[in-house]
Design a protein around this motif. Structure first.
Motif, PDB file in Angstrom:
ATOM      1  N   TYR A  43       0.141  14.470   7.212  1.00  0.00           N
ATOM      2  CA  TYR A  43      -0.395  13.588   6.167  1.00  0.00           C
ATOM      3  C   TYR A  43       0.726  13.168   5.239  1.00  0.00           C
ATOM      4  O   TYR A  43       1.405  14.023   4.680  1.00  0.00           O
ATOM      5  CB  TYR A  43      -1.492  14.307   5.366  1.00  0.00           C
ATOM      6  CG  TYR A  43      -2.301  13.401   4.452  1.00  0.00           C
ATOM      7  CD1 TYR A  43      -2.191  13.491   3.064  1.00  0.00           C
ATOM      8  CD2 TYR A  43      -3.162  12.448   4.978  1.00  0.00           C
ATOM      9  CE1 TYR A  43      -2.934  12.665   2.239  1.00  0.00           C
ATOM     10  CE2 TYR A  43      -3.912  11.614   4.162  1.00  0.00           C
ATOM     11  CZ  TYR A  43      -3.793  11.723   2.788  1.00  0.00           C
ATOM     12  OH  TYR A  43      -4.521  10.902   1.968  1.00  0.00           O
ATOM     13  N   GLY A  68       0.101  10.504   2.879  1.00  0.00           N
ATOM     14  CA  GLY A  68      -0.516  10.008   1.648  1.00  0.00           C
ATOM     15  C   GLY A  68      -0.196   8.532   1.464  1.00  0.00           C
ATOM     16  O   GLY A  68      -0.353   7.981   0.378  1.00  0.00           O
ATOM     17  N   SER A  69       0.258   7.904   2.532  1.00  0.00           N
ATOM     18  CA  SER A  69       0.477   6.454   2.539  1.00  0.00           C
ATOM     19  C   SER A  69      -0.230   5.935   3.778  1.00  0.00           C
ATOM     20  O   SER A  69       0.158   6.258   4.913  1.00  0.00           O
ATOM     21  CB  SER A  69       1.991   6.167   2.612  1.00  0.00           C
ATOM     22  OG  SER A  69       2.210   4.788   2.741  1.00  0.00           O
ATOM     23  N   LEU A  70      -1.273   5.122   3.572  1.00  0.00           N
ATOM     24  CA  LEU A  70      -2.158   4.766   4.696  1.00  0.00           C
ATOM     25  C   LEU A  70      -1.389   4.124   5.843  1.00  0.00           C
ATOM     26  O   LEU A  70      -1.599   4.477   7.010  1.00  0.00           O
ATOM     27  CB  LEU A  70      -3.252   3.822   4.195  1.00  0.00           C
ATOM     28  CG  LEU A  70      -4.237   3.299   5.239  1.00  0.00           C
ATOM     29  CD1 LEU A  70      -4.987   4.441   5.918  1.00  0.00           C
ATOM     30  CD2 LEU A  70      -5.214   2.326   4.584  1.00  0.00           C
ATOM     31  N   ASN A  78      -6.280  14.464   3.497  1.00  0.00           N
ATOM     32  CA  ASN A  78      -5.837  15.209   2.314  1.00  0.00           C
ATOM     33  C   ASN A  78      -6.747  16.427   2.158  1.00  0.00           C
ATOM     34  O   ASN A  78      -7.830  16.343   1.577  1.00  0.00           O
ATOM     35  CB  ASN A  78      -5.915  14.325   1.065  1.00  0.00           C
ATOM     36  CG  ASN A  78      -5.283  15.032  -0.133  1.00  0.00           C
ATOM     37  OD1 ASN A  78      -5.224  16.268  -0.174  1.00  0.00           O
ATOM     38  ND2 ASN A  78      -4.803  14.255  -1.097  1.00  0.00           N
ATOM     39  N   TYR A 114     -10.422   9.683   5.744  1.00  0.00           N
ATOM     40  CA  TYR A 114     -10.562   9.661   4.291  1.00  0.00           C
ATOM     41  C   TYR A 114     -12.053   9.659   3.976  1.00  0.00           C
ATOM     42  O   TYR A 114     -12.654   8.593   3.806  1.00  0.00           O
ATOM     43  CB  TYR A 114      -9.839   8.502   3.611  1.00  0.00           C
ATOM     44  CG  TYR A 114      -9.473   8.877   2.191  1.00  0.00           C
ATOM     45  CD1 TYR A 114     -10.481   9.073   1.226  1.00  0.00           C
ATOM     46  CD2 TYR A 114      -8.164   9.137   1.816  1.00  0.00           C
ATOM     47  CE1 TYR A 114     -10.172   9.484  -0.061  1.00  0.00           C
ATOM     48  CE2 TYR A 114      -7.846   9.546   0.526  1.00  0.00           C
ATOM     49  CZ  TYR A 114      -8.861   9.733  -0.397  1.00  0.00           C
ATOM     50  OH  TYR A 114      -8.538  10.153  -1.677  1.00  0.00           O
ATOM     51  N   TYR A 135      -9.001  17.978  -0.780  1.00  0.00           N
ATOM     52  CA  TYR A 135     -10.346  17.549  -1.173  1.00  0.00           C
ATOM     53  C   TYR A 135     -11.426  18.139  -0.259  1.00  0.00           C
ATOM     54  O   TYR A 135     -12.604  17.820  -0.407  1.00  0.00           O
ATOM     55  CB  TYR A 135     -10.470  16.025  -1.082  1.00  0.00           C
ATOM     56  CG  TYR A 135      -9.430  15.241  -1.838  1.00  0.00           C
ATOM     57  CD1 TYR A 135      -9.003  14.005  -1.359  1.00  0.00           C
ATOM     58  CD2 TYR A 135      -8.864  15.706  -3.032  1.00  0.00           C
ATOM     59  CE1 TYR A 135      -8.047  13.263  -2.035  1.00  0.00           C
ATOM     60  CE2 TYR A 135      -7.918  14.968  -3.714  1.00  0.00           C
ATOM     61  CZ  TYR A 135      -7.508  13.738  -3.201  1.00  0.00           C
ATOM     62  OH  TYR A 135      -6.566  12.986  -3.875  1.00  0.00           O
ATOM     63  N   ASP A 154       0.847  -1.197   0.000  1.00  0.00           N
ATOM     64  CA  ASP A 154       0.000   0.000   0.000  1.00  0.00           C
ATOM     65  C   ASP A 154       0.883   1.249   0.000  1.00  0.00           C
ATOM     66  O   ASP A 154       1.893   1.303   0.702  1.00  0.00           O
ATOM     67  CB  ASP A 154      -0.882   0.004   1.253  1.00  0.00           C
ATOM     68  CG  ASP A 154      -1.737   1.260   1.279  1.00  0.00           C
ATOM     69  OD1 ASP A 154      -2.737   1.292   0.556  1.00  0.00           O
ATOM     70  OD2 ASP A 154      -1.352   2.220   1.961  1.00  0.00           O
ATOM     71  N   GLY A 155       0.481   2.214  -0.794  1.00  0.00           N
ATOM     72  CA  GLY A 155       1.235   3.473  -0.835  1.00  0.00           C
ATOM     73  C   GLY A 155       2.415   3.416  -1.789  1.00  0.00           C
ATOM     74  O   GLY A 155       3.303   4.273  -1.754  1.00  0.00           O
ATOM     75  N   LYS A 179     -12.236   5.973  -0.675  1.00  0.00           N
ATOM     76  CA  LYS A 179     -11.189   5.415  -1.549  1.00  0.00           C
ATOM     77  C   LYS A 179     -10.653   4.098  -0.995  1.00  0.00           C
ATOM     78  O   LYS A 179     -10.256   3.220  -1.752  1.00  0.00           O
ATOM     79  CB  LYS A 179     -10.032   6.411  -1.671  1.00  0.00           C
ATOM     80  CG  LYS A 179      -8.855   5.873  -2.460  1.00  0.00           C
ATOM     81  CD  LYS A 179      -7.741   6.885  -2.609  1.00  0.00           C
ATOM     82  CE  LYS A 179      -6.627   6.337  -3.491  1.00  0.00           C
ATOM     83  NZ  LYS A 179      -5.508   7.299  -3.623  1.00  0.00           N
TER      84      LYS A 179
END
Ligand code: P6P
Length: 330
Positions: free
Chosen positions: A241, A243-245, A212, A261, A215, A120-121, A271
């Motif tokens: 943040y 951007g990598s869970l 994020n 999210y 948005y 992931d990420g 997402k």
């Protein structure tokens, strides 16, 4: 729960935890040892990814004459190869594969169902940001040789085990079998995971949120208003943040915080995926004293109906998640 001092290896932790459960067959220990092996292999490859990049674009040949695979495909194959022959699984679900992955006929099948996001990420690879493998383990209830979708389309509260391997400044395996959350740090010089974070608890108070914000205009106005209210300087909140869970979740797990999210115009159902992102991390969050919700109900109470189903995700500090649910219900 046996007492473990710092420095306990993952293998010893697993064996002694198994001994504390008289009915244990050893299949789960075997499964988690294979996950650790795959994690070590992926960790070694991730650490060298930059070199591979320097020595040829993905898909080229590097100086060792190795075919430079996309890292997420490499991770997917590595975890499948490490797990499919061990005789402990009846099926695998992966973010990288559309359908159920059955155990090849030459191998024995076992009691468990393994869901994973193998890397992931991975879009963050070339920025050296933390990325990770997230996994969830159910016990099957179907009786044929091959597992079926119903074995995995179940509530997260039924999970036997969940965890992740984070490939960051160091690599760590974080897991729970329901009795606390424990972190094992990889010492690459000996190739062992050592207990470094026993019984991780999610901080009861937090002043850090993770989302994020690009948005935010697409979010529910009540959520926009709540996030805006946190920016009162007297409250002392900060924003983090990656951007990598896995990186964002791990930071919140060890330092406190809440990750959001929400649904957006592009991702109307959110997402992040239920089976191999939201459910395993929600299992860990609750085992560490935190919470996870889709904004209406606990993630662990949701019943998924599709393998790659997405969900909104609010996860981390219990009070912050409760506040978000209250705000969205107001
Ligand atoms: P956005 C990475 O691509 C990922 O799937 C998660 O690891 C991460 O939390 C999320 O997407 C980031 O999404 O829209 O903020 O780039």
């Amino acid at each position: 729960m046996p007492h473990f001092e710092e420095g306990t290896t993952l293998d010893r932790f697993l064996l002694e935890t198994m001994r504390a459960h008289p009915g244990a067959t050893g299949q789960l220990v075997t499964l988690l040892k294979q996950v650790a092996l795959a994690g070590k292999l992926v960790s070694a490859r991730v650490q060298r990814a930059g070199l591979a990049g320097m020595l040829g674009a993905v898909g080229g040949m590097n100086i060792q004459g190795e075919f430079v695979q996309k890292l997420d495909l490499y991770a997917n194959e590595t975890f499948k190869r490490a797990l499919e022959h061990a005789g402990v699984l009846c099926m695998i679900v992966s973010e990288e594969d559309d359908g159920i992955i059955q155990i090849p006929p030459q191998f024995e099948v076992g009691e468990y169902v393994f869901s994973m996001d193998p890397l992931d990420g991975s879009s963050n690879i070339d920025t050296n940001a933390s990325i990770g493998t997230i996994f969830a383990v159910h016990r099957r209830f179907s009786t044929g040789r091959d597992g079926v979708a119903a074995d995995v389309l179940r509530r997260g509260r039924e999970l036997i085990c969940a965890g992740y391997v984070i490939y960051g400044a160091g690599s760590m395996m974080v897991l729970s079998t329901g009795e606390g959350v424990h972190g094992f740090t990889l010492d690459p010089s000996v190739g062992e995971f050592f207990l470094s974070h026993r019984d991780i608890r999610l901080a009861p108070d937090t002043r850090a949120y993770s989302c994020n914000e690009a948005y935010s205009a697409q979010w529910d106005p009540r959520l926009q208003a709540w996030i805006a209210s946190l920016k009162d300087p007297s409250l002392g909140w900060s924003a983090r943040y990656i951007g990598s869970l896995v990186g964002d979740f791990h930071r919140n797990l060890v330092k406190g915080g809440v990750f959001l999210y929400p649904p957006t115009a592009k991702a109307k159902r959110g997402k992040l995926r239920m089976l191999y992102e939201a459910q395993p991390l929600a299992f860990l969050a609750e085992a560490a004293g935190g919470a996870a919700s889709d904004g209406v109900m606990p993630i662990l109470d949701k019943l998924p109906t599709e393998l790659h189903e997405r969900t909104p995700l609010f996860i981390g500090n219990r009070d912050a998640v409760a506040r978000i649910v209250e705000v969205l219900g107001s």
